[in-house]
Design a protein around this motif. Structure first.
Motif, PDB file in Angstrom:
ATOM      1  N   HIS A 145      38.129  47.688  32.787  1.00  0.00           N
ATOM      2  CA  HIS A 145      38.018  48.037  34.204  1.00  0.00           C
ATOM      3  C   HIS A 145      39.218  48.899  34.595  1.00  0.00           C
ATOM      4  N   SER A 146      39.042  49.782  35.572  1.00  0.00           N
ATOM      5  CA  SER A 146      40.133  50.672  35.964  1.00  0.00           C
ATOM      6  C   SER A 146      41.341  49.905  36.511  1.00  0.00           C
ATOM      7  N   ASP A 147      41.131  48.723  37.109  1.00  0.00           N
ATOM      8  CA  ASP A 147      42.270  47.917  37.568  1.00  0.00           C
ATOM      9  C   ASP A 147      43.127  47.480  36.382  1.00  0.00           C
ATOM     10  N   ILE A 148      42.484  47.063  35.314  1.00  0.00           N
ATOM     11  CA  ILE A 148      43.200  46.647  34.101  1.00  0.00           C
ATOM     12  C   ILE A 148      43.857  47.855  33.439  1.00  0.00           C
ATOM     13  N   TYR A 149      43.137  48.970  33.410  1.00  0.00           N
ATOM     14  CA  TYR A 149      43.696  50.207  32.841  1.00  0.00           C
ATOM     15  C   TYR A 149      44.987  50.588  33.566  1.00  0.00           C
ATOM     16  N   ASP A 156      35.465  51.547  32.445  1.00  0.00           N
ATOM     17  CA  ASP A 156      34.131  51.337  33.010  1.00  0.00           C
ATOM     18  C   ASP A 156      34.205  50.261  34.093  1.00  0.00           C
ATOM     19  N   ASP A 157      34.044  50.680  35.339  1.00  0.00           N
ATOM     20  CA  ASP A 157      34.114  49.732  36.448  1.00  0.00           C
ATOM     21  C   ASP A 157      32.833  48.923  36.621  1.00  0.00           C
ATOM     22  N   LEU A 158      31.856  49.108  35.740  1.00  0.00           N
ATOM     23  CA  LEU A 158      30.653  48.289  35.779  1.00  0.00           C
ATOM     24  C   LEU A 158      30.810  47.002  34.974  1.00  0.00           C
ATOM     25  N   LEU A 159      31.936  46.848  34.267  1.00  0.00           N
ATOM     26  CA  LEU A 159      32.202  45.589  33.573  1.00  0.00           C
ATOM     27  C   LEU A 159      32.362  44.482  34.609  1.00  0.00           C
ATOM     28  N   PRO A 160      31.888  43.260  34.303  1.00  0.00           N
ATOM     29  CA  PRO A 160      31.914  42.178  35.292  1.00  0.00           C
ATOM     30  C   PRO A 160      33.323  41.741  35.692  1.00  0.00           C
ATOM     31  N   VAL A 161      33.438  41.389  36.966  1.00  0.00           N
ATOM     32  CA  VAL A 161      34.677  40.828  37.506  1.00  0.00           C
ATOM     33  C   VAL A 161      34.299  39.532  38.214  1.00  0.00           C
ATOM     34  N   ASP A 162      34.926  38.423  37.795  1.00  0.00           N
ATOM     35  CA  ASP A 162      34.710  37.150  38.463  1.00  0.00           C
ATOM     36  C   ASP A 162      35.764  37.042  39.569  1.00  0.00           C
ATOM     37  N   ALA A 163      35.326  37.235  40.811  1.00  0.00           N
ATOM     38  CA  ALA A 163      36.244  37.219  41.945  1.00  0.00           C
ATOM     39  C   ALA A 163      36.152  35.907  42.720  1.00  0.00           C
ATOM     40  N   THR A 164      35.760  34.822  42.039  1.00  0.00           N
ATOM     41  CA  THR A 164      35.680  33.514  42.688  1.00  0.00           C
ATOM     42  C   THR A 164      37.014  33.167  43.344  1.00  0.00           C
ATOM     43  N   ASP A 165      38.098  33.428  42.636  1.00  0.00           N
ATOM     44  CA  ASP A 165      39.449  33.271  43.185  1.00  0.00           C
ATOM     45  C   ASP A 165      39.957  34.678  43.497  1.00  0.00           C
ATOM     46  N   ALA A 166      39.880  35.075  44.759  1.00  0.00           N
ATOM     47  CA  ALA A 166      40.219  36.445  45.155  1.00  0.00           C
ATOM     48  C   ALA A 166      41.656  36.829  44.791  1.00  0.00           C
ATOM     49  N   GLN A 167      42.547  35.852  44.713  1.00  0.00           N
ATOM     50  CA  GLN A 167      43.943  36.135  44.363  1.00  0.00           C
ATOM     51  C   GLN A 167      44.133  36.375  42.872  1.00  0.00           C
ATOM     52  N   ASN A 168      43.210  35.873  42.039  1.00  0.00           N
ATOM     53  CA  ASN A 168      43.313  35.996  40.583  1.00  0.00           C
ATOM     54  C   ASN A 168      41.948  36.302  39.969  1.00  0.00           C
ATOM     55  N   PRO A 169      41.421  37.498  40.212  1.00  0.00           N
ATOM     56  CA  PRO A 169      40.122  37.822  39.617  1.00  0.00           C
ATOM     57  C   PRO A 169      40.212  37.866  38.096  1.00  0.00           C
ATOM     58  N   ILE A 170      39.107  37.565  37.454  1.00  0.00           N
ATOM     59  CA  ILE A 170      39.037  37.586  35.990  1.00  0.00           C
ATOM     60  C   ILE A 170      38.167  38.765  35.581  1.00  0.00           C
ATOM     61  N   TYR A 171      38.740  39.679  34.821  1.00  0.00           N
ATOM     62  CA  TYR A 171      38.058  40.897  34.400  1.00  0.00           C
ATOM     63  C   TYR A 171      37.531  40.756  32.982  1.00  0.00           C
TER      64      TYR A 171
END
Length: 65
Positions: free
Chosen positions: A2-6, A37-52
């Motif tokens: 994901h671009s955030d991780i990049y 690829d920003d289409l990879l899943p992001v688990d944003a259940t915990d908005a402070q610590n999303p899991i990419y």
């Protein structure tokens, strides 16, 4: 990745830019080519610590033919 991780990896100097045999630049992470690829899943259940979801392929793991 994901671009955030990049962006985090780039900021932490974990992304290298190298050139292929025709002098085209591409980026690597620990020797593996980077595809953003920003289409990879992001688990944003915990908005402070999303899991990419990030997928890594070692050189030679995918073969054509």
């Amino acid at each position: 990745m994901h671009s955030d991780i990049y962006r985090k990896a780039l900021k932490n100097d974990l992304i290298d830019t190298i050139r292929d045999s025709e002098d085209h630049p591409f980026q690597t992470f620990r020797g593996m080519a980077v595809i953003v690829d920003d289409l990879l899943p992001v688990d944003a259940t915990d908005a402070q610590n999303p899991i990419y979801k990030t997928v890594l392929f070692a050189p030679g793991v995918v073969e054509g033919g």
